[in-house]
Scaffold this motif. Structure first.
Motif: not given
Length: 153
Positions: A93-104, A121-135
């Motif tokens: 809710l804070i993030w959304r109200g902050f302005g044009a930050l993009g997704g979280v 912050k959601v960025r194209s081509g970047e993720s901190f997390f593995a696609d397969d969470l079973e890992l």
């Protein structure tokens, strides 16, 4: 939303008893967000001296997750998973109200000691997390934006 089997089991055992953010976690959000070098941080977490800098990480997402990392069990004594979900909702809710930050994007991990939440912050081509969470050995889930409302009404 992505959930591994261990987290699915944890969520099935979880009752939405925590609907408001505990005071201890609310304090972390009070200072709000800040943007530095196109990275979004909770100001209260950025103010903690870590000696880490952007160039120490492969990308902005990794840096954000290092700074924006909270051990929920350091602030509450029970209902860790519920508190993490409410924290994510309030932060969104804070993030959304902050302005044009993009997704979280959030990641919540639960082990025998407590719950850890990270976000970036959601960025194209970047993720901190593995696609397969079973890992992940721990119960883990990843969700973003409005998915924070899927936990509690």
């Amino acid at each position: 939303m992505k959930v591994n089997q261990k987290m699915r089991s944890e969520l099935e055992k979880t009752l939405p008893q925590v609907t408001e953010l505990p005071q201890e976690l609310s304090e972390i959000l009070k200072m709000g967000l800040c943007v530095v070098d196109d990275c979004v941080f909770l100001l209260s977490l950025l103010s903690i001296d870590t000696n880490a800098e952007l160039h120490d990480f492969p990308d902005r997402t990794g840096y954000e997750c290092f700074i924006n990392s909270i051990h929920i069990d350091d602030y509450v004594t029970c209902d860790y998973l519920e508190s993490a979900c409410v924290f994510a909702r309030e932060l969104y809710l804070i993030w959304r109200g902050f302005g044009a930050l993009g997704g979280v994007r959030f990641m919540v991990m639960k082990d025998e000691f407590g719950v850890l939440i990270k976000f970036h912050k959601v960025r194209s081509g970047e993720s901190f997390f593995a696609d397969d969470l079973e890992l992940y050995e721990d119960a883990s889930m990843v969700f973003q934006n409005e998915e924070v409302f899927d936990f509690f009404p």
